[in-house]
Scaffold this motif. Structure first.
Motif, PDB file in Angstrom:
ATOM      1  N   ARG A 194       0.862  -1.175   0.000  1.00 39.51           N
ATOM      2  CA  ARG A 194       0.000   0.000   0.000  1.00 39.51           C
ATOM      3  C   ARG A 194       0.900   1.227   0.000  1.00 39.51           C
ATOM      4  N   THR A 195       0.395   2.359  -0.488  1.00 36.92           N
ATOM      5  CA  THR A 195       1.232   3.550  -0.611  1.00 36.92           C
ATOM      6  C   THR A 195       0.534   4.784  -0.062  1.00 36.92           C
ATOM      7  N   VAL A 196       1.317   5.629   0.601  1.00 33.39           N
ATOM      8  CA  VAL A 196       0.841   6.908   1.127  1.00 33.39           C
ATOM      9  C   VAL A 196       1.773   8.006   0.635  1.00 33.39           C
ATOM     10  N   GLY A 197       1.214   9.031   0.010  1.00 32.30           N
ATOM     11  CA  GLY A 197       1.978  10.202  -0.371  1.00 32.30           C
ATOM     12  C   GLY A 197       1.824  11.291   0.671  1.00 32.30           C
ATOM     13  N   VAL A 198       2.891  12.047   0.897  1.00 35.94           N
ATOM     14  CA  VAL A 198       2.838  13.175   1.832  1.00 35.94           C
ATOM     15  C   VAL A 198       3.301  14.443   1.126  1.00 35.94           C
ATOM     16  N   LEU A 199       2.796  15.578   1.590  1.00 36.37           N
ATOM     17  CA  LEU A 199       3.016  16.855   0.912  1.00 36.37           C
ATOM     18  C   LEU A 199       4.066  17.720   1.595  1.00 36.37           C
ATOM     19  N   THR A 200       5.046  17.080   2.245  1.00 40.18           N
ATOM     20  CA  THR A 200       6.133  17.807   2.898  1.00 40.18           C
ATOM     21  C   THR A 200       7.374  17.876   2.017  1.00 40.18           C
ATOM     22  N   GLY A 201       7.215  17.481   0.747  1.00 40.89           N
ATOM     23  CA  GLY A 201       8.257  17.657  -0.263  1.00 40.89           C
ATOM     24  C   GLY A 201       7.741  18.571  -1.354  1.00 40.89           C
ATOM     25  N   PRO A 202       8.519  18.795  -2.398  1.00 43.16           N
ATOM     26  CA  PRO A 202       8.076  19.708  -3.468  1.00 43.16           C
ATOM     27  C   PRO A 202       6.952  19.167  -4.334  1.00 43.16           C
ATOM     28  N   ALA A 203       6.755  17.855  -4.414  1.00 38.13           N
ATOM     29  CA  ALA A 203       5.727  17.291  -5.290  1.00 38.13           C
ATOM     30  C   ALA A 203       4.336  17.717  -4.824  1.00 38.13           C
ATOM     31  N   LEU A 204       3.436  17.833  -5.788  1.00 43.43           N
ATOM     32  CA  LEU A 204       2.088  18.318  -5.526  1.00 43.43           C
ATOM     33  C   LEU A 204       1.105  17.164  -5.389  1.00 43.43           C
ATOM     34  N   GLN A 205      -0.068  17.477  -4.831  1.00 41.81           N
ATOM     35  CA  GLN A 205      -1.141  16.492  -4.685  1.00 41.81           C
ATOM     36  C   GLN A 205      -1.417  15.771  -6.007  1.00 41.81           C
ATOM     37  N   ASP A 206      -1.522  16.521  -7.098  1.00 35.88           N
ATOM     38  CA  ASP A 206      -1.848  15.922  -8.386  1.00 35.88           C
ATOM     39  C   ASP A 206      -0.739  15.007  -8.897  1.00 35.88           C
ATOM     40  N   ASP A 207       0.500  15.252  -8.468  1.00 32.79           N
ATOM     41  CA  ASP A 207       1.603  14.381  -8.864  1.00 32.79           C
ATOM     42  C   ASP A 207       1.492  13.018  -8.176  1.00 32.79           C
ATOM     43  N   LEU A 208       1.104  13.036  -6.912  1.00 35.08           N
ATOM     44  CA  LEU A 208       1.156  11.840  -6.083  1.00 35.08           C
ATOM     45  C   LEU A 208      -0.121  11.015  -6.114  1.00 35.08           C
ATOM     46  N   ALA A 209      -1.256  11.680  -6.273  1.00 36.55           N
ATOM     47  CA  ALA A 209      -2.553  11.008  -6.121  1.00 36.55           C
ATOM     48  C   ALA A 209      -2.728   9.775  -7.007  1.00 36.55           C
ATOM     49  N   PRO A 210      -2.292   9.794  -8.281  1.00 39.84           N
ATOM     50  CA  PRO A 210      -2.521   8.605  -9.109  1.00 39.84           C
ATOM     51  C   PRO A 210      -1.793   7.348  -8.623  1.00 39.84           C
ATOM     52  N   LEU A 211      -0.782   7.522  -7.775  1.00 46.19           N
ATOM     53  CA  LEU A 211       0.039   6.391  -7.334  1.00 46.19           C
ATOM     54  C   LEU A 211      -0.167   6.039  -5.868  1.00 46.19           C
ATOM     55  N   ALA A 212      -1.035   6.778  -5.179  1.00 43.18           N
ATOM     56  CA  ALA A 212      -1.166   6.620  -3.735  1.00 43.18           C
ATOM     57  C   ALA A 212      -2.560   6.144  -3.347  1.00 43.18           C
ATOM     58  N   ASP A 213      -2.620   5.332  -2.300  1.00 40.52           N
ATOM     59  CA  ASP A 213      -3.906   4.997  -1.710  1.00 40.52           C
ATOM     60  C   ASP A 213      -4.531   6.232  -1.079  1.00 40.52           C
ATOM     61  N   VAL A 214      -3.660   7.108  -0.574  1.00 45.04           N
ATOM     62  CA  VAL A 214      -4.115   8.364   0.000  1.00 45.04           C
ATOM     63  C   VAL A 214      -2.939   9.336  -0.021  1.00 45.04           C
ATOM     64  N   VAL A 215      -3.231  10.632  -0.159  1.00 42.98           N
ATOM     65  CA  VAL A 215      -2.220  11.683  -0.018  1.00 42.98           C
ATOM     66  C   VAL A 215      -2.572  12.487   1.227  1.00 42.98           C
ATOM     67  N   LEU A 216      -1.620  12.582   2.147  1.00 41.91           N
ATOM     68  CA  LEU A 216      -1.831  13.270   3.413  1.00 41.91           C
ATOM     69  C   LEU A 216      -0.911  14.482   3.515  1.00 41.91           C
ATOM     70  N   ALA A 217      -1.254  15.391   4.394  1.00 43.02           N
ATOM     71  CA  ALA A 217      -0.434  16.592   4.560  1.00 43.02           C
ATOM     72  C   ALA A 217       0.946  16.243   5.099  1.00 43.02           C
ATOM     73  N   HIS A 218       1.006  15.280   6.006  1.00 36.68           N
ATOM     74  CA  HIS A 218       2.279  14.908   6.633  1.00 36.68           C
ATOM     75  C   HIS A 218       2.123  13.535   7.283  1.00 36.68           C
ATOM     76  N   ILE A 219       3.253  12.950   7.691  1.00 34.38           N
ATOM     77  CA  ILE A 219       3.240  11.598   8.256  1.00 34.38           C
ATOM     78  C   ILE A 219       2.442  11.514   9.545  1.00 34.38           C
ATOM     79  N   GLY A 220       2.264  12.619  10.248  1.00 35.45           N
ATOM     80  CA  GLY A 220       1.520  12.595  11.503  1.00 35.45           C
ATOM     81  C   GLY A 220       0.080  12.138  11.343  1.00 35.45           C
ATOM     82  N   GLN A 221      -0.436  12.206  10.114  1.00 36.83           N
ATOM     83  CA  GLN A 221      -1.832  11.815   9.868  1.00 36.83           C
ATOM     84  C   GLN A 221      -1.988  10.327   9.564  1.00 36.83           C
ATOM     85  N   ILE A 222      -0.885   9.594   9.453  1.00 37.14           N
ATOM     86  CA  ILE A 222      -0.971   8.182   9.070  1.00 37.14           C
ATOM     87  C   ILE A 222      -1.686   7.318  10.106  1.00 37.14           C
TER      88      ILE A 222
END
Length: 234
Positions: A194-222
């Motif tokens: 399973r995969t989780v994308g986080v937005l604490t790097g330069p990549a954007l939500q739209d970059d990560l969403a197609p490859l992630a089960d979920v995109v979160l603001a940061h790891i604290g939300q996991i």
């Protein structure tokens, strides 16, 4: 059920631009000898906005290995000795003050205490990665720490992730890959995680969403997401 989590490091545990933005400006200035034209060419090649002190969303630096970044330096500055440059980059990066995406010690103490097996898969070199984790006082929570030079390859290949599964004796289907780049998520998907994308790097939500089960603001939300999805092993 999720029984193990393997994390990327830069942009995932540590806020990417807050950590590396100012450092990059200084390093580029040093390597170009203060030449403004060379500085501008190198910044463009690396996808670095010097005025803002930030890497752009498409920057090669987001997911590349240190060796690949050194190749970009050398494409602009061909007279550089590549091995010496790599030594300077690794030595300097080991000393950079990392800006934590969330308070890491209590966060990983909580994950470890819940019985989850934990790993790090970074395209940084292993030695500076270990220094960053030691400085954050979290290295002891990890069952596995691998850099691009640890013998398992680099992301988006699956070697690091599958080596983690071997180390902790877990099926990839019971593991989560967490990262801030498409390289991280490609690797996780290819490994069967399973995969989780986080937005604490330069990549954007739209970059990560197609490859992630979920995109979160940061790891604290996991942890909350895992609980809501009923994915925590009991």
């Amino acid at each position: 059920m999720i029984k193990g989590i393997i994390f990327d490091k830069d942009g995932t545990l540590f806020d990417f631009n807050a950590t590396w933005g100012a450092w990059a400006r200084q390093m580029l200035a040093e390597e170009t000898g203060g030449d403004p034209l060379l500085f501008a060419r190198l910044a463009e090649a690396l996808g670095y906005d010097a005025a803002a002190g930030r890497f752009e969303a498409g920057s090669i630096v987001i997911a590349a290995t240190v060796a690949e970044v050194a190749d970009v330096f050398q494409s602009v500055l061909p007279a550089l000795d590549r091995d010496a440059l790599l030594d300077r980059m690794n030595a300097a990066s080991a000393m950079v003050a990392q800006v934590e995406a969330v308070p890491l010690r209590p966060y990983f103490a909580g994950l470890h205490g819940s019985g989850l097996r934990l790993g790090i898969a970074t395209n940084d070199a292993e030695a500076p990665a270990r220094q960053h984790l030691l400085r954050a006082e979290v290295a002891h929570f990890f069952d596995f720490i691998a850099g691009y030079d640890s013998g398992f390859g680099a992301k988006p290949a699956t070697g690091q992730l599958l080596a983690f599964c071997d180390r902790v004796a877990l099926d990839p289907a019971h593991c989560l890959m967490v990262g801030d780049s498409t390289h991280d998520l490609h690797a996780g998907r290819a490994a069967g995680m399973r995969t989780v994308g986080v937005l604490t790097g330069p990549a954007l939500q739209d970059d990560l969403a197609p490859l992630a089960d979920v995109v979160l603001a940061h790891i604290g939300q996991i942890p909350a997401w895992l609980a809501a999805e009923n994915l925590l092993a009991s």
